[in-house]
Design a protein around this motif. Structure first.
Motif, PDB file in Angstrom:
ATOM      1  N   THR A 190       4.037 -36.245  15.352  1.00 56.66           N
ATOM      2  CA  THR A 190       2.869 -37.120  15.490  1.00 56.66           C
ATOM      3  C   THR A 190       3.295 -38.512  15.052  1.00 56.66           C
ATOM      4  OG1 THR A 190       2.129 -36.803  13.210  1.00 56.66           O
ATOM      5  CG2 THR A 190       1.380 -35.173  14.841  1.00 56.66           C
ATOM      6  N   PRO A 191       2.473 -39.544  15.313  1.00 57.62           N
ATOM      7  CA  PRO A 191       2.855 -40.878  14.836  1.00 57.62           C
ATOM      8  C   PRO A 191       3.180 -40.894  13.340  1.00 57.62           C
ATOM      9  CG  PRO A 191       1.008 -41.050  16.333  1.00 57.62           C
ATOM     10  CD  PRO A 191       1.236 -39.585  16.128  1.00 57.62           C
ATOM     11  N   ALA A 192       2.477 -40.071  12.569  1.00 56.92           N
ATOM     12  CA  ALA A 192       2.675 -40.062  11.115  1.00 56.92           C
ATOM     13  C   ALA A 192       3.949 -39.354  10.687  1.00 56.92           C
ATOM     14  CB  ALA A 192       1.472 -39.406  10.440  1.00 56.92           C
ATOM     15  N   THR A 193       4.480 -38.453  11.546  1.00 59.11           N
ATOM     16  CA  THR A 193       5.634 -37.644  11.117  1.00 59.11           C
ATOM     17  C   THR A 193       6.950 -38.001  11.804  1.00 59.11           C
ATOM     18  OG1 THR A 193       5.184 -35.914  12.777  1.00 59.11           O
ATOM     19  CG2 THR A 193       4.141 -35.662  10.609  1.00 59.11           C
ATOM     20  N   ARG A 194       6.918 -38.800  12.872  1.00 58.43           N
ATOM     21  CA  ARG A 194       8.159 -39.049  13.622  1.00 58.43           C
ATOM     22  C   ARG A 194       9.207 -39.777  12.786  1.00 58.43           C
ATOM     23  NH1 ARG A 194       4.369 -40.432  18.409  1.00 58.43           N
ATOM     24  NH2 ARG A 194       4.014 -38.310  19.171  1.00 58.43           N
ATOM     25  N   ALA A 195       8.778 -40.738  11.978  1.00 62.62           N
ATOM     26  CA  ALA A 195       9.732 -41.455  11.119  1.00 62.62           C
ATOM     27  C   ALA A 195      10.392 -40.484  10.151  1.00 62.62           C
ATOM     28  CB  ALA A 195       9.029 -42.572  10.356  1.00 62.62           C
ATOM     29  N   ASN A 196       9.586 -39.565   9.594  1.00 61.06           N
ATOM     30  CA  ASN A 196      10.110 -38.589   8.642  1.00 61.06           C
ATOM     31  C   ASN A 196      11.085 -37.623   9.315  1.00 61.06           C
ATOM     32  OD1 ASN A 196       9.444 -35.635   7.141  1.00 61.06           O
ATOM     33  ND2 ASN A 196       9.882 -37.372   5.805  1.00 61.06           N
ATOM     34  N   ILE A 197      10.805 -37.257  10.575  1.00 63.82           N
ATOM     35  CA  ILE A 197      11.721 -36.375  11.320  1.00 63.82           C
ATOM     36  C   ILE A 197      13.079 -37.057  11.473  1.00 63.82           C
ATOM     37  CG2 ILE A 197      12.190 -35.346  13.586  1.00 63.82           C
ATOM     38  CD1 ILE A 197       9.147 -34.835  13.816  1.00 63.82           C
ATOM     39  N   ILE A 198      13.074 -38.337  11.844  1.00 68.45           N
ATOM     40  CA  ILE A 198      14.330 -39.079  12.003  1.00 68.45           C
ATOM     41  C   ILE A 198      15.080 -39.137  10.679  1.00 68.45           C
ATOM     42  CG2 ILE A 198      15.333 -41.353  12.495  1.00 68.45           C
ATOM     43  CD1 ILE A 198      13.090 -41.751  14.568  1.00 68.45           C
ATOM     44  N   GLU A 199      14.362 -39.472   9.584  1.00 70.02           N
ATOM     45  CA  GLU A 199      15.007 -39.550   8.272  1.00 70.02           C
ATOM     46  C   GLU A 199      15.556 -38.191   7.844  1.00 70.02           C
ATOM     47  OE1 GLU A 199      15.658 -42.361   6.641  1.00 70.02           O
ATOM     48  OE2 GLU A 199      14.683 -43.438   8.265  1.00 70.02           O
ATOM     49  N   THR A 200      14.830 -37.107   8.159  1.00 66.07           N
ATOM     50  CA  THR A 200      15.292 -35.756   7.811  1.00 66.07           C
ATOM     51  C   THR A 200      16.577 -35.414   8.557  1.00 66.07           C
ATOM     52  OG1 THR A 200      13.036 -35.021   7.370  1.00 66.07           O
ATOM     53  CG2 THR A 200      14.661 -33.300   7.806  1.00 66.07           C
ATOM     54  N   LEU A 201      16.651 -35.781   9.831  1.00 64.71           N
ATOM     55  CA  LEU A 201      17.855 -35.517  10.618  1.00 64.71           C
ATOM     56  C   LEU A 201      19.052 -36.294  10.071  1.00 64.71           C
ATOM     57  CD1 LEU A 201      16.416 -35.540  14.258  1.00 64.71           C
ATOM     58  CD2 LEU A 201      17.008 -33.554  12.868  1.00 64.71           C
TER      59      LEU A 201
END
Length: 498
Positions: A310-321
């Motif tokens: 979601t817009p709220a989680t995409r940044a976190n997904i990138i940082e997690t990767l």
């Protein structure tokens, strides 16, 4: 996360393995009413000899005939207001901010009550908020003389939260980065409610009897919302600029059948290009569209509810990767690591990494939320999916496990020394001997490690980089205390931390 990992991996491999092919085009020049008309052949030549023979015939004929003229006045709407993803994309594209950094700044501006809630997937405002827009514009020091543009107003397209807009509070004590993002939100707010821009576009086709040449031009009638961009030098994401289109103050009068003398003709050489590596901005777009190549606005709207995250989680997904060492930032691009590519090769054809399927779940969840699908049906599908991916991954296990050769450990003497992706270490209980495979920016090959643990030294390693960035050559030597040192020409120096 796995489905998001496949996107930069797939693009990286496509880009790496792309074989560029040359092609040639013809460029011609004519003139009308003092205006230079530079047209380009509509088709390309696969070999230069064909282009040269066509050029020779064209120069011999030395004239062009107008085969068609198309003119139209177009109105271009302003860009929609920002949701979080579009703000992140723009901040990355124009200022190099990571998606996570933009989210953090937007959250800070919200907490300071300067902008509205940032974790939104909507680029619209509702009718009641639209009523407050004139007051908000005055508060941020802008007034719009004409009636306000309603392009970003739609009650039906509001999700849990409306688009990101200024609150009208006076910003104070902002950091430079906060001021940058606030200015982006503020400028977009003014643009969104400004009039459409108006321009006249012209496309003319010329012919030499066999080949077609196209000339495009544009005349700006009124800037409208583009005046905001001109005043603030803020770039917008309202479509791609046509590089072949000439911008003129007036357009010439050309009639079908009119013949113009050929002033110049030449061959231009080009090469096919691969799709560019992802930046964070384009990776966010790909995640938003579940990996599908989407260009037109209507398709983007249809895909809005079925992206990865979601817009709220995409940044976190990138940082997690990045944290898990699947991808890394390289200047402004996002590329896979060796580990990420290894994982991709294992799961690329498996359902666990299917980006479009991940996106389809979002559509299903939206249908459940709207009461159009019973949640039990979705749960059954998930159970079946879990069974499938477990079967796929378990079937992979024998192929995934790599058989590493073992060597005699120079410290404990046991045949328990293994060489792995990032480290060589002894697996014998109680022995802590290990050697990291990256030394001063150079990756040690298996042969290097084997030489070091069996003979006590490596060959000369070239291109090592010191902490101050200086390049040097040296060999690694294993000492009696089982630590590694550098050996230069007649000199030795200990490798710290090894």
């Amino acid at each position: 996360s796995l489905s998001a990992t496949t996107l930069p991996c797939r693009r990286y491999i496509e880009n790496r393995d792309f074989s560029s092919v040359p092609y040639w085009k013809l460029s011609v020049a004519a003139e009308k009413e003092g205006i230079s008309l530079k047209a380009v052949s509509s088709s390309a030549f696969e070999n230069e000899a064909d282009a040269q023979s066509t050029l020779a015939m064209l120069r011999e004929q030395s004239q062009l005939t107008v085969s068609s003229v198309a003119r139209k006045v177009a109105h271009t709407s302003p860009s929609l207001l920002y949701d979080l993803t579009s703000l992140q994309k723009e901040a990355n594209k124009k200022h190099g901010f990571s998606a996570d950094k933009t989210l953090s700044i937007a959250q800070s501006l919200y907490e300071k009550k300067i902008t509205t809630y940032p974790r939104t997937g909507s680029r619209y405002i509702s009718e009641d908020v639209f009523e407050e827009v004139p007051v908000l514009l005055r508060k941020i020091g802008k007034t719009l003389s004409n009636s306000l543009n309603r392009h970003s107003v739609d009650n039906a397209k509001i999700t849990d939260h409306h688009a990101i807009i200024p609150t009208g509070e006076t910003p104070s004590g902002l950091s430079a980065d906060e001021a940058t993002v606030y200015q982006m939100v503020s400028n977009r707010f003014v643009e969104a409610f400004s009039p459409d821009s108006e321009e006249e576009r012209m496309q003319v086709r010329f012919t030499d009897g066999t080949n077609t040449f196209i000339w495009k031009a544009c005349r700006q009638i009124s800037l409208g919302w583009k005046a905001v961009q001109k005043d603030t030098d803020t770039n917008i994401d309202n479509g791609k600029k046509d590089e072949d289109e000439q911008v003129l103050s007036s357009l010439p009068n050309l009639m079908e059948g009119e013949v113009l003398p050929l002033l110049n003709a030449e061959i231009t050489e080009h090469k096919t290009k691969p799709k560019p590596l992802y930046t964070e901005a384009t990776l966010l777009s790909a995640m938003e569209n579940a990996g599908k190549e989407v260009s037109d606005a209507e398709s983007k709207k249809a895909m809005a509810e079925c992206g990865i995250g979601t817009p709220a989680t995409r940044a976190n997904i990138i940082e997690t990767l990045i944290l898990r060492d699947y991808i890394r930032r390289e200047k402004r691009t996002v590329v896979p690591t060796e580990k990420g590519l290894a994982v991709y090769e294992i799961v690329k054809d498996k359902r666990i990494a299917n980006a479009e399927m991940t996106g389809s779940w979002e559509l299903t969840l939206a249908a459940i939320k709207a009461g159009q699908m019973p949640p039990e049906k979705f749960a059954q599908g998930i159970n079946s999916y879990v069974e499938t991916i477990c079967e796929e991954l378990l079937a992979l296990a024998p192929q995934v496990q790599k058989s590493y050769p073992t060597y005699r450990c120079p410290k404990c003497g046991n045949e328990s020394m293994g060489i792995y992706a990032k480290i060589a270490k002894c697996r014998h209980e109680g022995c802590d001997f290990h050697i990291f495979r990256e030394v001063c920016g150079t990756f040690l090959s298996e042969d290097n490690i084997r030489d070091l643990i069996t003979t006590g030294r490596t060959p000369i390693l070239k291109g090592l980089t010191s902490k101050v960035g200086k390049k040097f050559n040296a060999r690694l030597v294993l000492g009696e205390d089982h630590t590694t040192t550098f050996e230069f020409e007649g000199k030795k120096g200990k490798v710290r931390g090894r």
